[in-house]
Design a protein around this motif. Structure first.
Motif, PDB file in Angstrom:
ATOM      1  N   GLU A 279      29.608  20.071  -8.515  1.00 42.75           N
ATOM      2  CA  GLU A 279      31.013  19.795  -8.276  1.00 42.75           C
ATOM      3  C   GLU A 279      31.069  18.216  -8.571  1.00 42.75           C
ATOM      4  O   GLU A 279      30.429  17.501  -8.056  1.00 42.75           O
ATOM      5  CB  GLU A 279      31.441  19.929  -6.854  1.00 42.75           C
TER       6      GLU A 279
ATOM      7  N   ARG B  91      28.734  33.871  -1.390  1.00 45.74           N
ATOM      8  CA  ARG B  91      29.829  34.808  -1.409  1.00 45.74           C
ATOM      9  C   ARG B  91      29.484  36.222  -1.392  1.00 45.74           C
ATOM     10  O   ARG B  91      28.519  36.529  -1.861  1.00 45.74           O
ATOM     11  CB  ARG B  91      30.716  34.573  -2.898  1.00 45.74           C
TER      12      ARG B  91
ATOM     13  N   GLN C 275      26.461  25.824  -7.647  1.00 48.34           N
ATOM     14  CA  GLN C 275      27.659  25.027  -8.333  1.00 48.34           C
ATOM     15  C   GLN C 275      27.176  23.657  -8.155  1.00 48.34           C
ATOM     16  O   GLN C 275      26.366  22.890  -7.465  1.00 48.34           O
ATOM     17  CB  GLN C 275      28.642  25.107  -7.338  1.00 48.34           C
TER      18      GLN C 275
ATOM     19  N   ALA D 269      38.719  16.348 -10.503  1.00 53.91           N
ATOM     20  CA  ALA D 269      37.386  17.000  -9.834  1.00 53.91           C
ATOM     21  C   ALA D 269      37.161  18.421 -10.746  1.00 53.91           C
ATOM     22  O   ALA D 269      38.208  18.911 -11.675  1.00 53.91           O
ATOM     23  CB  ALA D 269      37.743  17.767  -8.531  1.00 53.91           C
ATOM     24  N   PHE D 270      35.807  18.712 -10.645  1.00 56.41           N
ATOM     25  CA  PHE D 270      35.649  19.878 -11.261  1.00 56.41           C
ATOM     26  C   PHE D 270      34.515  20.645 -10.586  1.00 56.41           C
ATOM     27  O   PHE D 270      33.534  20.122 -10.220  1.00 56.41           O
ATOM     28  CB  PHE D 270      35.158  19.653 -13.083  1.00 56.41           C
TER      29      PHE D 270
ATOM     30  N   HIS E  39      31.745  27.294  -1.929  1.00 57.35           N
ATOM     31  CA  HIS E  39      31.797  26.543  -3.072  1.00 57.35           C
ATOM     32  C   HIS E  39      31.628  25.007  -2.805  1.00 57.35           C
ATOM     33  O   HIS E  39      31.454  24.528  -1.731  1.00 57.35           O
ATOM     34  CB  HIS E  39      33.259  26.573  -3.860  1.00 57.35           C
TER      35      HIS E  39
ATOM     36  N   GLN F 155      34.089  17.630  -1.544  1.00 58.01           N
ATOM     37  CA  GLN F 155      35.120  16.411  -1.891  1.00 58.01           C
ATOM     38  C   GLN F 155      35.514  15.580  -0.647  1.00 58.01           C
ATOM     39  O   GLN F 155      35.592  14.280  -0.943  1.00 58.01           O
ATOM     40  CB  GLN F 155      36.255  17.218  -2.427  1.00 58.01           C
TER      41      GLN F 155
ATOM     42  N   THR G 190      44.057  21.239  -6.580  1.00 60.73           N
ATOM     43  CA  THR G 190      44.267  20.102  -7.608  1.00 60.73           C
ATOM     44  C   THR G 190      45.706  20.451  -8.156  1.00 60.73           C
ATOM     45  O   THR G 190      46.191  21.663  -8.204  1.00 60.73           O
ATOM     46  CB  THR G 190      43.338  20.564  -8.641  1.00 60.73           C
TER      47      THR G 190
ATOM     48  N   TRP H 206      37.585  33.303  -2.280  1.00 57.71           N
ATOM     49  CA  TRP H 206      36.325  32.894  -2.102  1.00 57.71           C
ATOM     50  C   TRP H 206      35.706  33.907  -0.823  1.00 57.71           C
ATOM     51  O   TRP H 206      35.936  33.631   0.392  1.00 57.71           O
ATOM     52  CB  TRP H 206      36.359  31.336  -1.503  1.00 57.71           C
TER      53      TRP H 206
ATOM     54  N   SER I 113      33.205  22.571  -3.697  1.00 64.81           N
ATOM     55  CA  SER I 113      34.368  21.643  -3.283  1.00 64.81           C
ATOM     56  C   SER I 113      34.435  21.066  -1.830  1.00 64.81           C
ATOM     57  O   SER I 113      35.042  20.103  -1.772  1.00 64.81           O
ATOM     58  CB  SER I 113      35.832  22.506  -3.626  1.00 64.81           C
TER      59      SER I 113
HETATM   60  N1  DAH Z   1      35.799  25.383  -6.366  1.00 67.97           N
HETATM   61  C1  DAH Z   1      36.440  26.072  -7.500  1.00 67.97           C
HETATM   62  C2  DAH Z   1      35.677  27.689  -7.393  1.00 67.97           C
HETATM   63  O1  DAH Z   1      34.545  27.571  -6.622  1.00 67.97           O
HETATM   64  C3  DAH Z   1      35.957  25.745  -8.753  1.00 67.97           C
HETATM   65  C4  DAH Z   1      36.870  24.469  -8.882  1.00 67.97           C
HETATM   66  C5  DAH Z   1      38.150  24.401  -9.402  1.00 67.97           C
HETATM   67  C6  DAH Z   1      36.490  23.314  -8.568  1.00 67.97           C
HETATM   68  C7  DAH Z   1      38.737  23.486  -9.563  1.00 67.97           C
HETATM   69  C8  DAH Z   1      37.298  21.972  -8.539  1.00 67.97           C
HETATM   70  C9  DAH Z   1      38.529  22.222  -9.379  1.00 67.97           C
HETATM   71  O2  DAH Z   1      36.630  20.516  -8.060  1.00 67.97           O
HETATM   72  O3  DAH Z   1      39.132  21.221  -9.525  1.00 67.97           O
HETATM   73  O4  DAH Z   1      36.086  28.393  -7.878  1.00 67.97           O
END
Ligand code: DAH
Length: 346
Positions: free
Chosen positions: A218, A203, A216, A312-313, A177, A182, A259, A155, A179
């Motif tokens: 999330e 970034r 993004q 999470a994604f 990000h 979270q 994760t 990052w 994340s």
């Molecule tokens: N935050 C990561 C990125 O910016 C992407 C990501 C990966 C988010 C895995 C998530 C996760 O919630 O579980 O590359």
């Protein structure tokens, strides 16, 4: 001047005004009337300036009488103004050549955000927003990336120099990000959690597929008994709803510190539908990262990993919108060059 003279003068002004306004039929005359009765050098204004020379015990009353008169005059002028507007509007020549004002529309990214939000809201997610100027702790440490851990290098973070370092939270950064939302969400509410966090991210990267500012979204789901099949179900749902019924999602093992297990998420290529072609090579295009929330991350959010689990994604918005069928943009930087010729195409 005494109180009675003052009141008499106000009454005279009111009477004269009433008689003059009744014969006004044009804007120009109305404008003149306005300046005569409530303008800077109007008799009424002059009287208001005299109040300070009246005996102190009548000043408030006289002031209020004068102000009431002023408001009456203002509102009568406004009523007549509207009437004249209406009359003039009705004199418009309908055969005249119209001047069309250009009408804009929402930006590419705003549209994508609205569409993504709506897709997730349909299955019970709620939208949250977390700071773009973030603490190091939320973006890294609480996500199981201790200080100086090499995983942070991915990052390419902007640090803010002239803000004091916080003992617990570390330095201020521009969040790289979403994340970082979270643990913020875990500390804000108790499970069940079904958040979708959409925000700008930053970034130090710029080329055909990167801009230093991008967006993004999330997803974070935490509840009792959540497992990978729930994650895959949500990803399948998103991919068919966003990209189209003929597209599929695939998860591939990967490594993220926050994760376990972790995956990269792919969507079947919109051109060859998974057969393999010039664009995708092997039939799939990468769209983001995902996984089951690491127990350490749950603990940072004050959630007991023996009781709860979650997934999470995180996906890039511009990149995903660009990959959607029917939208062909081959340089992500175009989105933020503010060239109207480009933007009006979407
Ligand atoms: N935050 C990561 C990125 O910016 C992407 C990501 C990966 C988010 C895995 C998530 C996760 O919630 O579980 O590359």
């Amino acid at each position: 001047m005494n109180k009675q003279d003052f009141i008499n003068s106000i009454n005279d002004i009111r009477k004269n005004f009433e008689s003059e306004i009744s014969s006004i039929v044009s804007y120009d005359d109305l404008k003149q009337l306005k300046s005569k009765y409530i303008g800077r050098s109007s008799a009424l204004n002059n009287l208001l300036c005299q109040i300070k020379y009246l005996p102190i015990d009548v000043r408030a009353e006289c002031g209020s009488i004068a102000n009431t008169c002023k408001h009456e005059i203002e509102s009568k002028i406004k009523v007549l103004y509207d009437e004249l507007c209406y009359k003039t509007d009705n004199l418009i020549d309908p055969t005249a050549n119209p001047h069309k004002l250009p009408v804009g529309h929402q930006h590419f990214t705003t549209r994508a955000i609205d569409e993504i939000t709506e897709i997730f809201e349909r299955i019970g997610f709620y939208r949250v927003r977390y700071p773009e100027v973030e603490w190091d702790w939320f973006a890294f440490e609480s996500l199981n990336m201790p200080k100086d851990h090499p995983a942070r290098d991915e990052w390419e973070t902007f640090f803010i120099d002239n803000i004091e370092v916080n003992e617990k939270y570390g330095r201020r950064i521009l969040t790289p990000h979403t994340s970082s939302g979270q643990v913020r969400e875990m500390l804000r509410v108790k499970p069940p959690i079904r958040m979708i966090n959409i925000s700008k991210c930053y970034r130090r990267q710029i080329d055909v597929s990167h801009t230093p500012m991008f967006h993004q979204f999330e997803g974070l789901v935490i509840d009792k008994g959540v497992n990978i099949s729930h994650l895959k179900g949500v990803l399948d749902y998103f991919v068919t709803n966003f990209f189209g019924n003929n597209r599929k999602a695939r998860i591939r093992p990967y490594h993220f510190r926050f994760t376990e297990p972790s995956f990269e998420v792919d969507v079947s290529c919109g051109i060859c539908l998974g057969e393999g072609c010039k664009l995708c090579k092997n039939g799939w295009l990468e769209i983001g990262g995902a996984g089951m929330v690491h127990p350490v991350v749950l603990q940072f959010g004050n959630i007991d990993p023996n009781e709860y689990s979650g997934f999470a994604f995180g996906f890039g918005i511009e990149r995903n919108y660009m990959m959607k069928s029917g939208i062909s943009v081959d340089d992500i930087r175009l989105i933020y060059q503010n060239d109207i010729r480009f933007l009006t195409q979407f």
